[in-house]
Every structure is written in C-alpha cells, then in structure tokens.
Design a protein around this motif. Structure first.
Motif, PDB file in Angstrom:
ATOM      1  N   ILE A  89     -58.428  53.746 -84.605  1.00  0.00           N
ATOM      2  CA  ILE A  89     -58.621  53.567 -83.161  1.00  0.00           C
ATOM      3  C   ILE A  89     -59.712  52.506 -83.007  1.00  0.00           C
ATOM      4  O   ILE A  89     -60.867  52.758 -83.363  1.00  0.00           O
ATOM      5  N   PRO A  90     -59.378  51.323 -82.493  1.00  0.00           N
ATOM      6  CA  PRO A  90     -60.374  50.249 -82.424  1.00  0.00           C
ATOM      7  C   PRO A  90     -61.548  50.607 -81.506  1.00  0.00           C
ATOM      8  O   PRO A  90     -61.395  51.427 -80.593  1.00  0.00           O
ATOM      9  N   SER A  91     -62.697  49.990 -81.737  1.00  0.00           N
ATOM     10  CA  SER A  91     -63.891  50.260 -80.910  1.00  0.00           C
ATOM     11  C   SER A  91     -63.852  49.459 -79.613  1.00  0.00           C
ATOM     12  O   SER A  91     -64.319  49.931 -78.576  1.00  0.00           O
ATOM     13  N   ASP A  92     -63.346  48.239 -79.664  1.00  0.00           N
ATOM     14  CA  ASP A  92     -63.292  47.394 -78.467  1.00  0.00           C
ATOM     15  C   ASP A  92     -62.497  48.101 -77.361  1.00  0.00           C
ATOM     16  O   ASP A  92     -61.361  48.530 -77.576  1.00  0.00           O
ATOM     17  N   VAL A  93     -63.125  48.203 -76.191  1.00  0.00           N
ATOM     18  CA  VAL A  93     -62.556  49.017 -75.103  1.00  0.00           C
ATOM     19  C   VAL A  93     -61.128  48.613 -74.742  1.00  0.00           C
ATOM     20  O   VAL A  93     -60.235  49.454 -74.577  1.00  0.00           O
ATOM     21  N   LYS A  94     -60.902  47.314 -74.626  1.00  0.00           N
ATOM     22  CA  LYS A  94     -59.596  46.840 -74.191  1.00  0.00           C
ATOM     23  C   LYS A  94     -58.523  47.083 -75.258  1.00  0.00           C
ATOM     24  O   LYS A  94     -57.408  47.517 -74.964  1.00  0.00           O
ATOM     25  N   GLU A  95     -58.916  46.776 -76.491  1.00  0.00           N
ATOM     26  CA  GLU A  95     -57.981  46.970 -77.598  1.00  0.00           C
ATOM     27  C   GLU A  95     -57.698  48.464 -77.778  1.00  0.00           C
ATOM     28  O   GLU A  95     -56.564  48.877 -78.014  1.00  0.00           O
ATOM     29  N   GLN A  96     -58.745  49.263 -77.628  1.00  0.00           N
ATOM     30  CA  GLN A  96     -58.611  50.720 -77.740  1.00  0.00           C
ATOM     31  C   GLN A  96     -57.626  51.260 -76.696  1.00  0.00           C
ATOM     32  O   GLN A  96     -56.753  52.069 -76.996  1.00  0.00           O
ATOM     33  N   ALA A  97     -57.791  50.779 -75.460  1.00  0.00           N
ATOM     34  CA  ALA A  97     -56.916  51.245 -74.381  1.00  0.00           C
ATOM     35  C   ALA A  97     -55.458  50.902 -74.692  1.00  0.00           C
ATOM     36  O   ALA A  97     -54.545  51.709 -74.449  1.00  0.00           O
ATOM     37  N   ASN A  98     -55.234  49.721 -75.265  1.00  0.00           N
ATOM     38  CA  ASN A  98     -53.859  49.334 -75.590  1.00  0.00           C
ATOM     39  C   ASN A  98     -53.277  50.194 -76.716  1.00  0.00           C
ATOM     40  O   ASN A  98     -52.109  50.586 -76.673  1.00  0.00           O
ATOM     41  N   SER A 163     -52.167  46.056 -81.666  1.00  0.00           N
ATOM     42  CA  SER A 163     -53.456  45.403 -81.902  1.00  0.00           C
ATOM     43  C   SER A 163     -53.324  44.407 -83.056  1.00  0.00           C
ATOM     44  O   SER A 163     -52.307  44.384 -83.747  1.00  0.00           O
ATOM     45  N   LYS A 164     -54.377  43.616 -83.247  1.00  0.00           N
ATOM     46  CA  LYS A 164     -54.334  42.640 -84.343  1.00  0.00           C
ATOM     47  C   LYS A 164     -54.405  43.323 -85.698  1.00  0.00           C
ATOM     48  O   LYS A 164     -54.021  42.747 -86.709  1.00  0.00           O
TER      49      LYS A 164
END
Lengths: 227, 227
Positions: A89-98, A163-164
C-alpha cells in the motif's frame, strides 16, 4: 518469523492465491502450510475447523493470531509487516487512494465475470443454458474486462494495475486474470492486459505461488475464449 | 477539511451508509453531499458519471482525490485521517487482527443473507417462489445470524462486534443488521445482537446518517420476521 505462520490453502482458489502472493511479497516464502483437497473435503476437516469454524480456506495463523478471510489476511500482513519486503500500500496519498480504489473495485470482476458468467457455465448443464442470457453475460464480462484494459492502457507499459509499483491491487486483480486465461481468455483482444499478464506471471511471488494443478493438468474448459 | 469533500449517496443503500458512518466518526459531519434518487436514475446522471463511470453510489471526492468503492472510502478515510475522530482500526496487533477478520467476514452476511435470501424474495414473484428452496435460504440466513450472535455474546455486553471500542467492523456490520430489522427481523431471538442494535442505533454517527426514507416511511416488507 514465517515459522510461526501456517496456511491452509486450496490449489486454484483465487481467495487462497491472494494471501499467498502477499506472503511471498512480504518475504515469508517457505511458510509452513497444508494444501487441502476440496474433492476430499479436507477444508471441512478438524485441523481447519478448529481455526475456522466456517470450514473454508484460506485459513491462516501467525503465532496465536488467526485470520481467515482472504482480504483480511492481506490487510493484516501489510499492516503488521509494513516495513518488510514489498510495500503493498503506497504512502503517497494520491497513489494510495488509487490502489485502494482498484483493490476494492476488483469485486466487480468477481461479480460481473466470475459469478455472473463463469459460475453460470460451471453450474448449468450445457443443454439448459439460455443462449440469449449467455450472450448477455459474455457482453457484461467483456465490458468489465475492457474497463481494466482501459486502466492498464492509462497506467502505461511497464506499470502495474494501480500504481507505478507492484501493489495490493495487483495481488487482488492478477489471480482473476490468470484464472480467466486458464479458462481460455484470448488476451490478444486486450493488448495492455496481455503485456501485464505476461510480465506478472513471471514475477517471483506469483511463480512461487502458482496453482500447482494448473502447471500439471490442462484446463477442462476454454469457454472464456468467447469473451 | 470536510468542505473539500463531496459524497453522492442513496438512502437505505448499505454501501452508502458505511462511508457515511465513517465520515461522521472521523469528525466530518456536515460534508457537502447529494442524495440521489435511484428511481429517477440520478446515479447515472452526468455529475456522478463524471467522477464514477460505473454510475454507482457512493461516489466520493476529497479535493482532487476520487474514491468510489464503499470499502475503499472507509479504508482511505481511516488511513488519511487516522489521528482524527474515532480510531476505527485499533493499533494493538491482536485487536486489529480481530477487527480486520470481522470486517471482511461481513461479506458472508452479504452473501448468505442479503443476496441469498433478501434478493431472492425481492426479485421473485410470490407465486414463483419455491417453498423448499425458500426454507433452505431462511435456514442458511439464520445460521449466519447465529454466528454473529455468538460473536456478540463472546464480546460481552457493552462491547462492540469485534473489539471493546467501536471499530470499522461495526461500520461494516451494523448497516446490514439495521436493514434486516427494517425488513422485520425479530431481534428477541438474538439477545446479544438485540442489545447491540439498540445501543448502536442511538450512536451519534449512526443517527446522523440514518436513511431518511426509513425514518419517514414504514417498510413495505417484513419477511425477515421468519428468520
């Protein structure tokens, strides 16, 4: 730590495969486990029922903690062992939301393809299948697959479903895609998913957890070629 | 911050109610929102479709972040605003594991009661309902409810469905229970769930998000009294 873990699982079950990929990604490969035979009803045997009164797999234990629902095991592993292995689960808020959006959106793949189409064919005798209804179901399944083809096209070649980096969304999505390919899905109609599939199937976590009977026996059904 | 948020929702929809309770618990009461009418097909209108091409509610936006799946919104809110309002996923490893297990186990309530029984009755004309099948479905639903009655008895009076505090497991479970009560469920057969229901229905987050048409109109169906 993995020696404290124990997983009961069935070969080819999507709910089992998800936490198995997560376990590999978190660096717990080689955890003690038992492959249960559905045909021998081993998921209703005492060793499973003791931990999981529903008599279902996956059934998972980590020390004295028991977690049995497929998504709960994945969620538990990432929360408890967040700093270990792949960050799912990524930390970056936007990436996390996706990633969260796509993870839970996979329930549409389950609903619109697995339950709607695959189970209908599995559970309805060929002579009792309603042709018009079946056509509608294929159409609905195709629309769902095209949504994911669109997501993958948007992510771009070399990226993952949400995500990337490889994420929990891939853990949730890939087993369905692989199951449909096993059932005859022709990925040449879905070029971005085709590139994705061919890349992910060779990922160590996925290879190490590939359903053993898929590797050994050809599938008896190929109706997903019609989608 | 709530002024950056926007929720499209439908009255009485369990997938909508879940994030609405979570929003209240996280302290975002009064967020901008639109109640869409299913009968007027407003969930297929342009304002929803623009954010959610599936044309479903809940559809949620927080600034430029769009999250639409019910569980994804709940998960997103707790991850992003963890330190605000009620902590919905406990920090203690054991308690956390139990909350995760119960959260995802609610899918059995959806499968074994809502889809299996409630939808069968909703979607099958009375004269076409198969009595033996219906009896089987009631039995399956009763078994499922008894599992949750057992959990609640084990938690003890004054506790919540998965932990000593209100958690995400309650956010996921309570709306189903309330829906079944609306459909006639007689909680006197389930004493621990009855105590739980009567306590949670008066909780501020739940009262503030109670489906408005439930408060205004009596239910047309009461078949859950047979469970």
């Amino acid at each position: 730590m993995a020696s404290n873990m124990y997983l009961f699982w069935g070969s080819g079950s999507v709910p089992c495969w998800k936490p198995m990929i997560a376990l590999e990604e978190k660096g717990f490969g080689g955890y003690p486990n038992k492959l249960v035979s559905f045909s021998k009803k081993e998921h209703k045997a005492e060793d499973v029922m003791k931990l999981n009164p529903r008599g279902q797999v996956p059934t998972f234990k980590d020390g004295d903690i028991v977690v049995n629902e497929s998504a709960a095991i994945c969620d538990y592993l990432e929360r408890r062992y967040g700093n270990q292995g792949t960050q799912l689960i990524p930390s970056d808020v936007k990436e996390q939301a996706n990633v969260l959006q796509r993870m839970y959106e996979v329930s549409n793949v389950e609903g619109n393809i697995l339950k709607e189409l695959v189970y209908y064919i599995f559970h309805t005798k060929k002579e009792e299948q309603d042709e018009a209804l079946l056509k509608e179901k294929y159409e609905k399944g195709r629309t769902e697959l095209q949504i994911w083809e669109g997501y993958m096209q948007k992510m771009g070649s070399g990226a993952f479903i949400a995500s990337k980096s490889f994420s929990m969304a891939d853990v949730y999505f890939f087993p369905y895609l692989a199951f449909f390919v096993r059932l005859g899905l022709n990925l040449s109609k879905y070029p971005a998913l085709s590139e994705y599939y061919n890349r992910i199937k060779d990922r160590a976590s996925v290879k190490n957890s590939w359903p053993p009977h898929w590797a050994e026996e050809p599938s008896k059904a190929d109706f997903m070629k019609n989608i």
